[in-house]
Scaffold this active site. Structure first.
Site, PDB file in Angstrom:
ATOM      1  N   CYS A 263      -4.376  -6.910  -8.693  1.00 59.31           N
ATOM      2  CA  CYS A 263      -3.970  -6.168  -9.824  1.00 59.31           C
ATOM      3  C   CYS A 263      -4.372  -6.879 -11.191  1.00 59.31           C
ATOM      4  O   CYS A 263      -5.086  -6.099 -12.113  1.00 59.31           O
ATOM      5  CB  CYS A 263      -2.445  -6.209 -10.025  1.00 59.31           C
ATOM      6  SG  CYS A 263      -1.931  -5.332  -8.656  1.00 59.31           S
TER       7      CYS A 263
HETATM    8  N1  LIG Z   1      -0.806  -5.719  -3.683  1.00 64.78           N
HETATM    9  C1  LIG Z   1      -0.108  -5.848  -4.592  1.00 64.78           C
HETATM   10  O1  LIG Z   1       0.538  -6.467  -4.869  1.00 64.78           O
HETATM   11  C2  LIG Z   1      -0.104  -4.589  -5.743  1.00 64.78           C
HETATM   12  C3  LIG Z   1       0.983  -4.367  -6.407  1.00 64.78           C
HETATM   13  C4  LIG Z   1       1.142  -3.301  -7.355  1.00 64.78           C
HETATM   14  C5  LIG Z   1       0.237  -2.055  -7.292  1.00 64.78           C
HETATM   15  N2  LIG Z   1      -0.795  -2.492  -6.333  1.00 64.78           N
HETATM   16  C6  LIG Z   1      -1.726  -1.108  -6.342  1.00 64.78           C
HETATM   17  O2  LIG Z   1      -1.370  -0.370  -5.185  1.00 64.78           O
HETATM   18  C7  LIG Z   1      -2.713   0.084  -4.717  1.00 64.78           C
HETATM   19  C8  LIG Z   1      -2.833  -0.299  -3.306  1.00 64.78           C
HETATM   20  O3  LIG Z   1      -2.968  -1.800  -3.073  1.00 64.78           O
HETATM   21  P1  LIG Z   1      -2.725  -2.775  -1.793  1.00 64.78           P
HETATM   22  O4  LIG Z   1      -2.647  -4.130  -2.230  1.00 64.78           O
HETATM   23  O5  LIG Z   1      -1.656  -2.110  -1.185  1.00 64.78           O
HETATM   24  O6  LIG Z   1      -4.082  -2.479  -1.194  1.00 64.78           O
HETATM   25  P2  LIG Z   1      -4.546  -2.844   0.407  1.00 64.78           P
HETATM   26  O7  LIG Z   1      -5.955  -2.833   0.585  1.00 64.78           O
HETATM   27  O8  LIG Z   1      -3.475  -3.710   0.920  1.00 64.78           O
HETATM   28  O9  LIG Z   1      -4.066  -1.363   1.231  1.00 64.78           O
HETATM   29  C9  LIG Z   1      -4.726  -0.152   1.007  1.00 64.78           C
HETATM   30  C10 LIG Z   1      -4.877   0.526   2.362  1.00 64.78           C
HETATM   31  O10 LIG Z   1      -5.419   1.779   2.214  1.00 64.78           O
HETATM   32  C11 LIG Z   1      -6.143   2.075   3.280  1.00 64.78           C
HETATM   33  N3  LIG Z   1      -7.024   3.357   2.802  1.00 64.78           N
HETATM   34  C12 LIG Z   1      -8.001   3.218   1.946  1.00 64.78           C
HETATM   35  N4  LIG Z   1      -8.371   4.526   1.874  1.00 64.78           N
HETATM   36  C13 LIG Z   1      -7.786   5.403   2.523  1.00 64.78           C
HETATM   37  C14 LIG Z   1      -7.772   6.875   3.014  1.00 64.78           C
HETATM   38  N5  LIG Z   1      -8.843   7.449   2.254  1.00 64.78           N
HETATM   39  N6  LIG Z   1      -7.011   7.267   3.921  1.00 64.78           N
HETATM   40  C15 LIG Z   1      -6.191   6.370   4.551  1.00 64.78           C
HETATM   41  N7  LIG Z   1      -5.931   5.095   4.134  1.00 64.78           N
HETATM   42  C16 LIG Z   1      -6.858   4.530   3.258  1.00 64.78           C
HETATM   43  C17 LIG Z   1      -6.964   0.936   3.512  1.00 64.78           C
HETATM   44  O11 LIG Z   1      -7.407   0.952   4.842  1.00 64.78           O
HETATM   45  C18 LIG Z   1      -5.878  -0.312   3.382  1.00 64.78           C
HETATM   46  O12 LIG Z   1      -5.016  -0.407   4.485  1.00 64.78           O
HETATM   47  C19 LIG Z   1      -3.795  -0.387  -5.630  1.00 64.78           C
HETATM   48  O13 LIG Z   1      -4.162   0.382  -6.545  1.00 64.78           O
HETATM   49  C20 LIG Z   1      -3.281  -1.734  -6.291  1.00 64.78           C
HETATM   50  O14 LIG Z   1      -3.860  -1.893  -7.315  1.00 64.78           O
HETATM   51  C21 LIG Z   1      -0.876  -3.357  -5.672  1.00 64.78           C
END
Ligand SMILES: NC(=O)c1ccc[n+]([C@@H]2O[C@H](COP(=O)([O-])OP(=O)(O)OC[C@H]3O[C@@H](n4cnc5c(N)ncnc54)[C@H](O)[C@@H]3O)[C@@H](O)[C@H]2O)c1
Length: 438
Positions: free
Chosen positions: A272
């Site tokens: 983030c």
């Molecule tokens: N990790 C954090 O602490 C956090 C906190 C707040 C917000 N966010 C936001 O949340 C969002 C997700 O982050 P995350 O950390 O969970 O990511 P992540 O990489 O852990 O998980 C994302 C998942 O989405 C899957 N994916 C990607 N494209 C896809 C599609 N078209 N269809 C199905 N699955 C698909 C990937 O295989 C992966 O498993 C981002 O925008 C991030 O900025 C993350």
């Protein structure tokens, strides 16, 4: 349409589908399941789906029984077949929003998830985007893809944005206790999304538009990036004049108002804070504006790994050793304590910089037994065990992440020289002359 979906939400007949089962999507899936909804998780990563089907959790910090309890209770399925989005009433997209090669927003995952949702879009469905992004994404990127089906938002289907505020590894809050912002593309979309989240999350705050919700998330992350940069700059200045930044932050924190403590460190990490502010920078250019706070904080925070390496070089020098040929143990590979997430972790840059200077570097991280190939890095390393003998064999131990599993007194007792970027050794007793703060 609205009343039908509302009734299904209230009666728990509503099926919730979550696209992207990572750090954000998986705990959210669990939260809906715990509130009595039938849930289907969607991810393109077959490996994740296989784990889930076996009842296994691949994100340690969420607890070993997170998935098995859902499998046992039923009302749970996971699949990589996105055509099955036709089975759900609600689609929530939690896909990554990284940066492209030139630091521009990479919305390909968001776009692809919208294309999948559009392929099965049916009357009365609610689509929500949770990924962090610049204000305007839901309306400018998601909406046209969904309306290309001929269905109209606010009449045939609903579309909203609700930012994820998950802080993995945090013990004092869960998905259910972090207040949730919701903003719709139109009034009905905002209302129905708010009603849905109210079933699951203790406090839901509805704002006037998707754009307000998107901008609020960016503001939260810019606020952190800027304040972390400020305290990192203070660290460098105070260190040069012989004042301990950690004691200064603790002292300032005694003020009961007007001050919030931020702590210095070896640099920014995670999905983030190093990334999201640059989404706003990109959007600002569209309006012919620049985001100087974001640029400046990025510059300061990005300089931290080099600063820490320089302090390490000087610490070795004070012991008549050169970094070239020294054995250095980096403690903690994850970007923050008690998680296994290495995305953008400053530890990676620390290792690469030290190796480039000729050091022989090992790492220990109880949460990361081995490194895996990343987009820009491939360290090919495995975590080495920490013993009294191994600690004593390193010319320097560099503390990059303060996981709670570490026994700091043990590390301090046996290491020859320690560079501490996290004030992890604040409570240790004995010889403190071998500790260098960085
Ligand atoms: N990790 C954090 O602490 C956090 C906190 C707040 C917000 N966010 C936001 O949340 C969002 C997700 O982050 P995350 O950390 O969970 O990511 P992540 O990489 O852990 O998980 C994302 C998942 O989405 C899957 N994916 C990607 N494209 C896809 C599609 N078209 N269809 C199905 N699955 C698909 C990937 O295989 C992966 O498993 C981002 O925008 C991030 O900025 C993350």
């Amino acid at each position: 349409m609205y009343q039908q979906l509302s009734t299904r939400i209230q009666s728990r007949a509503c099926v919730v589908g979550i696209i992207g089962l990572g750090y954000v999507g998986l705990p959210l899936l669990k939260a809906f399941h715990s509130s009595g909804f039938r849930v289907i998780g969607f991810d393109l990563d077959d490996n994740k789906i296989e784990h889930l089907k076996r009842g296994e959790n691949y994100l340690q910090h969420l607890g070993a029984d997170l998935v098995s309890s859902m499998v046992q209770a039923g009302r749970f399925d996971a699949t990589s077949n996105l055509a099955r989005l036709s089975e759900v009433d609600v689609v929530i997209s939690c896909v990554p929003t990284p940066l492209g090669k030139h630091l521009e927003p990479d919305l390909s995952f968001v776009r692809n998830s919208a294309i999948s949702a559009a392929a099965t879009l049916g009357p009365g469905q609610l689509i929500v985007l949770e990924s962090s992004t610049y204000p305007g994404t839901t309306r400018e990127v998601m909406l046209p893809i969904l309306e290309k089906t001929g269905l109209k938002c606010g009449r045939d289907f609903f579309l909203a944005y609700s930012p994820e505020r998950e802080d993995p590894g945090r013990k004092d809050h869960t998905t259910q206790t972090i207040p949730k912002l919701v903003g719709g593309i139109d009034r009905l979309s905002g209302d129905i999304a708010t009603e849905l989240y109210r079933q699951v999350i203790r406090e839901v705050v509805q704002v006037s538009s998707a754009e307000v919700a998107e901008a609020a998330k960016i503001l939260e992350n810019v606020y952190r990036a800027v304040n972390i940069a400020m305290v990192n700059e203070m660290k460098v200045v105070l260190d040069a004049v012989g004042i301990d930044i950690w004691e200064v932050v603790a002292a300032a924190s005694t003020k009961p108002f007007g001050f919030q403590a931020f702590y210095p460190g070896p640099g920014l990490g995670g999905h983030c804070i190093p990334i999201d502010p640059l989404y706003l920078t990109w959007k600002a250019r569209e309006a012919g504006l620049s985001t100087r706070f974001i640029e400046l904080s990025g510059e300061i925070n990005r300089a931290m790994p080099a600063y820490v390496v320089n302090k390490t070089v000087l610490a070795l020098n004070s012991r008549c050793k050169s970094v070239n040929g020294s054995r250095i143990l980096v403690i903690g590979l994850a970007y923050k304590p008690d998680v296994d997430d290495v995305r953008e972790s400053p530890s990676i840059e620390l290792i690469e910089r030290l190796e480039a200077l000729g050091a022989n570097v090992d790492y220990n991280d109880p949460h990361i037994p081995a490194t895996h190939k990343m987009r820009r890095h491939d360290l090919g390393m495995t975590s080495v065990p920490i013993t009294a003998q191994s600690l004593a064999g390193y010319d320097c131990v560099l503390i990059a992440t303060h996981h709670s599993a570490y026994d700091w007194q043990f590390i301090a007792d046996h290491a020859q020289l320690i560079v501490d970027t996290r004030n992890a050794l604040r409570n240790i007793t004995g010889d403190r002359s071998k500790i260098v703060m960085a």
